[in-house]
Write a protein that holds these residues in place. Structure first.
Motif, mmCIF file in Angstrom:
data_model
loop_
_atom_site.group_PDB
_atom_site.id
_atom_site.type_symbol
_atom_site.label_atom_id
_atom_site.label_comp_id
_atom_site.label_asym_id
_atom_site.label_seq_id
_atom_site.Cartn_x
_atom_site.Cartn_y
_atom_site.Cartn_z
ATOM 1 N N GLU A 1 0.812 -1.220 0.000
ATOM 2 C CA GLU A 1 0.000 0.000 0.000
ATOM 3 C C GLU A 1 0.845 1.270 0.000
ATOM 4 O O GLU A 1 0.363 2.348 -0.346
ATOM 5 C CB GLU A 1 -0.975 0.005 1.183
ATOM 6 C CG GLU A 1 -0.330 0.053 2.554
ATOM 7 C CD GLU A 1 0.038 -1.318 3.130
ATOM 8 O OE1 GLU A 1 0.293 -1.381 4.343
ATOM 9 O OE2 GLU A 1 0.098 -2.318 2.382
ATOM 10 N N HIS A 2 2.133 1.178 0.348
ATOM 11 C CA HIS A 2 3.001 2.356 0.379
ATOM 12 C C HIS A 2 3.754 2.558 -0.936
ATOM 13 O O HIS A 2 4.122 3.682 -1.266
ATOM 14 C CB HIS A 2 4.018 2.259 1.511
ATOM 15 C CG HIS A 2 3.395 2.213 2.860
ATOM 16 N ND1 HIS A 2 4.069 1.774 3.963
ATOM 17 C CD2 HIS A 2 2.160 2.544 3.313
ATOM 18 C CE1 HIS A 2 3.285 1.831 5.025
ATOM 19 N NE2 HIS A 2 2.120 2.292 4.643
ATOM 20 N N LEU B 1 2.600 5.236 -3.366
ATOM 21 C CA LEU B 1 2.833 6.573 -2.818
ATOM 22 C C LEU B 1 4.284 7.004 -2.997
ATOM 23 O O LEU B 1 4.566 8.142 -3.377
ATOM 24 C CB LEU B 1 2.463 6.614 -1.333
ATOM 25 C CG LEU B 1 1.016 6.310 -0.969
ATOM 26 C CD1 LEU B 1 0.854 6.176 0.546
ATOM 27 C CD2 LEU B 1 0.090 7.372 -1.522
ATOM 28 N N SER B 2 5.216 6.099 -2.712
ATOM 29 C CA SER B 2 6.628 6.450 -2.849
ATOM 30 C C SER B 2 7.005 6.650 -4.314
ATOM 31 O O SER B 2 7.724 7.587 -4.645
ATOM 32 C CB SER B 2 7.529 5.414 -2.176
ATOM 33 O OG SER B 2 7.298 4.135 -2.693
ATOM 34 N N ALA C 1 5.003 7.645 -6.701
ATOM 35 C CA ALA C 1 4.410 8.916 -7.124
ATOM 36 C C ALA C 1 5.238 10.101 -6.630
ATOM 37 O O ALA C 1 5.433 11.080 -7.361
ATOM 38 C CB ALA C 1 2.972 9.017 -6.625
ATOM 39 N N ALA C 2 5.742 10.023 -5.394
ATOM 40 C CA ALA C 2 6.551 11.114 -4.843
ATOM 41 C C ALA C 2 7.847 11.289 -5.628
ATOM 42 O O ALA C 2 8.270 12.419 -5.905
ATOM 43 C CB ALA C 2 6.851 10.854 -3.366
ATOM 44 N N ALA D 1 7.225 7.892 0.697
ATOM 45 C CA ALA D 1 5.761 7.800 0.713
ATOM 46 C C ALA D 1 5.139 8.749 1.730
ATOM 47 O O ALA D 1 3.929 8.989 1.696
ATOM 48 C CB ALA D 1 5.339 6.360 1.003
ATOM 49 N N VAL E 1 4.993 8.091 4.944
ATOM 50 C CA VAL E 1 4.349 7.310 6.005
ATOM 51 C C VAL E 1 5.260 7.128 7.219
ATOM 52 O O VAL E 1 4.862 6.539 8.204
ATOM 53 C CB VAL E 1 3.867 5.923 5.492
ATOM 54 C CG1 VAL E 1 2.827 6.100 4.399
ATOM 55 C CG2 VAL E 1 5.030 5.077 5.002
#
Length: 171
Positions: free
Chosen positions: A35-36, A39-40, A42-43, A118, A120
Motif C-alpha cells: 500500500e506504500h 505513494l513512494s 508517485a513522490a 511515501a 508514512v
C-alpha cells in the motif's frame, strides 16, 4: 567522532534520482508495503518524471515460489540499480542468499527509505544525522518499534565485536 563517513539514502536521494533520470538508469526497488509503494513511486516521479522505476513489495516469502518469480522478473528487467528496502538484516540476508542470481547491477540496501518517500514515516532533519543523533530523534517518534533495535540489540552484538577486535589484534 567524525560523521564525515556517514551517508544515508536521505543524504543522496536527490542527486541519485537526478542522475538516474539524466542517465536513463533502470531502477528497481524491492521492498516496502504494497500500500506504500504507489505513494513512494508517485513522490519520486513528481520530482523526477522521466525516471524508470519498477517496484516489488518486500512482503513475500524469500524462500518460496514468489522469490523465484521475483528473481526471474529482475533478470528480465535488467535493472542498472537494484534498491532493496526490506529492513535490516532481512534485506542484507536476501541479497546475500540471492547474489549469484541477481542481475549484474549496483545493489544498495536502503531500509525504510521508500517509507520516507511515501510520507508514512517521519523523516528526521538531516542535521540530526550530521550530529550523530538521528537515531534518538527516530526513537522519540517510534519508541515501541525502535526500543529493541537501539537498546537491546547492541548488547547482543558486543561479543561479536569483541571477537572481531581480538582477531584483528592477533594479526
Amino acid at each position: 567522532m567524525s560523521q564525515a563517513h556517514r551517508c544515508t539514502y536521505l543524504d543522496f536521494r536527490e542527486s541519485f534520482w537526478a542522475q538516474a533520470q539524466s542517465e536513463g538508469w533502470r531502477v528497481c526497488h524491492v521492498g516496502g508495503a504494497p500500500e506504500h509503494n504507489p505513494l513512494s513511486k508517485a513522490a519520486i516521479l513528481k520530482r523526477f518524471p522521466n525516471v524508470h522505476l519498477d517496484m516489488h513489495t518486500g512482503y513475500f516469502d524469500v524462500t518460496g515460489p514468489e522469490n523465484e518469480r521475483l528473481l526471474a522478473d529482475l533478470a528480465d528487467r535488467k535493472p542498472d540499480v537494484l534498491l532493496v528496502g526490506m529492513g535490516m538484516p532481512r534485506q542484507e540476508l536476501w541479497i546475500l542468499s540471492n547474489l549469484e542470481r541477481l542481475p549484474d547491477c549496483a545493489i544498495m540496501p536502503i531500509g525504510a527509505a521508500f517509507d520516507y518517500e511515501a510520507g508514512v514515516m517521519y523523516t528526521p532533519p538531516r542535521w540530526t544525522g550530521q550530529m550523530g543523533i538521528e537515531w534518538l530523534v527516530r526513537f522519540f517518534h517510534e519508541p515501541k518499534r525502535l526500543f529493541s533495535r537501539y537498546f537491546l540489540e547492541p548488547w547482543v552484538l558486543i561479543p561479536h565485536a569483541m571477537r572481531d577486535l581480538m582477531r584483528r589484534d592477533r594479526r
